[in-house]
Design a protein around this motif. Structure first.
Motif, PDB file in Angstrom:
ATOM      1  N   ALA A 226       0.857  -1.196   0.000  1.00 27.88           N
ATOM      2  CA  ALA A 226       0.000   0.000   0.000  1.00 27.88           C
ATOM      3  C   ALA A 226       0.882   1.231   0.000  1.00 27.88           C
ATOM      4  O   ALA A 226       0.939   1.968   0.999  1.00 27.88           O
ATOM      5  N   PRO A 227       1.611   1.503  -1.075  1.00 26.37           N
ATOM      6  CA  PRO A 227       2.564   2.615  -1.079  1.00 26.37           C
ATOM      7  C   PRO A 227       1.919   3.967  -0.809  1.00 26.37           C
ATOM      8  O   PRO A 227       2.544   4.838  -0.201  1.00 26.37           O
ATOM      9  N   GLU A 228       0.659   4.161  -1.244  1.00 25.62           N
ATOM     10  CA  GLU A 228       0.007   5.453  -1.017  1.00 25.62           C
ATOM     11  C   GLU A 228      -0.213   5.702   0.474  1.00 25.62           C
ATOM     12  O   GLU A 228      -0.145   6.847   0.948  1.00 25.62           O
ATOM     13  N   ILE A 231       3.242   6.727   1.937  1.00 19.44           N
ATOM     14  CA  ILE A 231       3.617   8.084   1.509  1.00 19.44           C
ATOM     15  C   ILE A 231       2.865   9.126   2.318  1.00 19.44           C
ATOM     16  O   ILE A 231       3.457  10.095   2.834  1.00 19.44           O
ATOM     17  N   ASN A 232       1.548   8.964   2.446  1.00 24.18           N
ATOM     18  CA  ASN A 232       0.750   9.932   3.198  1.00 24.18           C
ATOM     19  C   ASN A 232       1.154   9.973   4.660  1.00 24.18           C
ATOM     20  O   ASN A 232       1.235  11.042   5.277  1.00 24.18           O
ATOM     21  N   ASP A 233       1.429   8.787   5.229  1.00 21.48           N
ATOM     22  CA  ASP A 233       1.865   8.737   6.625  1.00 21.48           C
ATOM     23  C   ASP A 233       3.194   9.452   6.798  1.00 21.48           C
ATOM     24  O   ASP A 233       3.399  10.207   7.761  1.00 21.48           O
ATOM     25  N   VAL A 262      -5.366   9.780  -6.268  1.00 20.03           N
ATOM     26  CA  VAL A 262      -4.372   9.512  -5.237  1.00 20.03           C
ATOM     27  C   VAL A 262      -3.134  10.368  -5.459  1.00 20.03           C
ATOM     28  O   VAL A 262      -2.585  10.964  -4.521  1.00 20.03           O
ATOM     29  N   VAL A 263      -2.693  10.477  -6.686  1.00 18.62           N
ATOM     30  CA  VAL A 263      -1.529  11.306  -6.999  1.00 18.62           C
ATOM     31  C   VAL A 263      -1.803  12.771  -6.661  1.00 18.62           C
ATOM     32  O   VAL A 263      -0.966  13.471  -6.087  1.00 18.62           O
ATOM     33  N   ALA A 299       3.826   3.265 -13.126  1.00 18.07           N
ATOM     34  CA  ALA A 299       2.989   4.370 -13.589  1.00 18.07           C
ATOM     35  C   ALA A 299       2.622   5.288 -12.430  1.00 18.07           C
ATOM     36  O   ALA A 299       2.644   6.526 -12.551  1.00 18.07           O
ATOM     37  N   PHE A 300       2.272   4.694 -11.293  1.00 16.86           N
ATOM     38  CA  PHE A 300       1.896   5.476 -10.110  1.00 16.86           C
ATOM     39  C   PHE A 300       3.072   6.318  -9.616  1.00 16.86           C
ATOM     40  O   PHE A 300       2.942   7.532  -9.394  1.00 16.86           O
TER      41      PHE A 300
END
Length: 317
Positions: A226-228, A231-233, A262-263, A299-300
């Motif tokens: 869950a990379p998103e 990143i947010n954390d 998300v981006v 891509a993300f």
């Protein structure tokens, strides 16, 4: 006829005695001379033997001196030859010294030129301007950050087999390429910290701390892809840090369908008052043909990196 009277003849008169005395003295003189002559002859023979011995000894001494003189002459010739050799070597050294000095000067000039090139390269690297923002083709990653955060997907597809050793090596290389860090942190893609007690804090940068973190990373497995979330954390916890902060996101998979939203959400959270990204976000993608979705992750992260002054690098397991 008158007879002439003669005086009586005296047999032992004064003249006769004188003659007798002289004759006797002559005999005595002859005897003395004869004895003296014999003594001189004997003494002369002895002196001659001594002289002959002295001459022989002198001749031996002369021969010995000649041998010593010959040895000294040979030593002198050897010394002269050695002196000539030393003189020749000295001349060669005196001749080679200017060449060595010239070579040294050339090397110093080259070193100075290289130092200048390195200084210029570092200056170009450290100056934050539009020319330094990575593009899609080149994707350079600056290494001047004061603080570094690693968000690593430690799920099964990333940590199975020998793959995790390569992930660990890449983390080690990135840390090594930041020699002037003030602190760093390692967390999983789902937000879990490797050092749970240090959540929201920086691990102090020292060689011992670096070695301990790399060693502990070997067993840091079992999270979710869950990379998103990570990143947010990370932005919530470390986005307001004063200084240059770089965020490295490791992964091989990305699941959410609404990639654009998300981006946009990540980019908005990372923007300062002027709209400029506060934290550089870089992506490190690992391509595994049979597991994960490396293309989707690429891509993300390319989209996130492009909007947040970062770069994306793709690697093969």
């Amino acid at each position: 006829m008158r007879r002439i009277k003669r005086p009586p003849i005296e047999v032992f008169n004064l003249s006769f005695l004188d003659i007798i005395s002289c004759a006797f003295g002559a005999v005595i003189m002859l005897v003395l001379l004869a004895k003296n002559g014999e003594q001189d002859t004997e003494q002369g023979s002895a002196d001659l033997s001594v002289l002959i011995e002295n001459v022989l000894a002198a001749q031996q001494s002369v021969e010995s001196l000649k041998g010593a003189l010959s040895d000294k002459q040979q030593e002198l010739a050897a010394a002269q030859a050695q002196s000539a050799s030393v003189t020749e070597q000295q001349k060669n050294l005196e001749t080679s010294i200017p060449r060595a000095q010239q070579t040294l000067a050339q090397l110093q000039d080259k070193a100075k030129s290289l130092r200048e090139e390195i200084r210029q390269a570092n200056a170009r690297l450290n100056v934050e301007n539009s020319a330094q923002e990575p593009d899609e083709e080149v994707g350079g990653i600056p290494t001047d950050a004061d603080y570094v955060v690693f968000v690593i997907d430690n799920s099964g597809s990333m940590s199975s087999g020998s793959s995790w050793m390569k992930v660990t090596q890449v983390v080690k290389d990135i840390i090594k390429s930041h020699p002037q860090m003030k602190g760093f942190q390692i967390m999983a893609a789902d937000g879990t910290h490797m050092y749970s007690s240090q959540r929201g804090k920086w691990l102090s940068d020292s060689q011992s701390m670096r070695d301990k973190a790399i060693s502990r990373l070997a067993g840091f497995r079992g999270g979710a892809s869950a990379p998103e979330v990570g990143i947010n954390d990370a932005l919530d916890l470390y986005g307001s840090t004063q200084g240059k902060v770089s965020l490295y996101v490791f992964g091989d998979d990305y699941r959410p369908a609404d990639l654009d939203s998300v981006v946009s959400q990540i980019t908005s959270k990372n923007a300062d008052q002027s709209g400029r990204a506060k934290v550089r976000i870089h992506g490190i993608g690992f391509n595994r043909p049979r597991n994960g979705n490396a293309q989707q992750f690429a891509a993300f992260m390319q989209a996130v990196a492009k909007r947040n002054r970062g770069a994306f690098v793709g690697l093969y397991f």
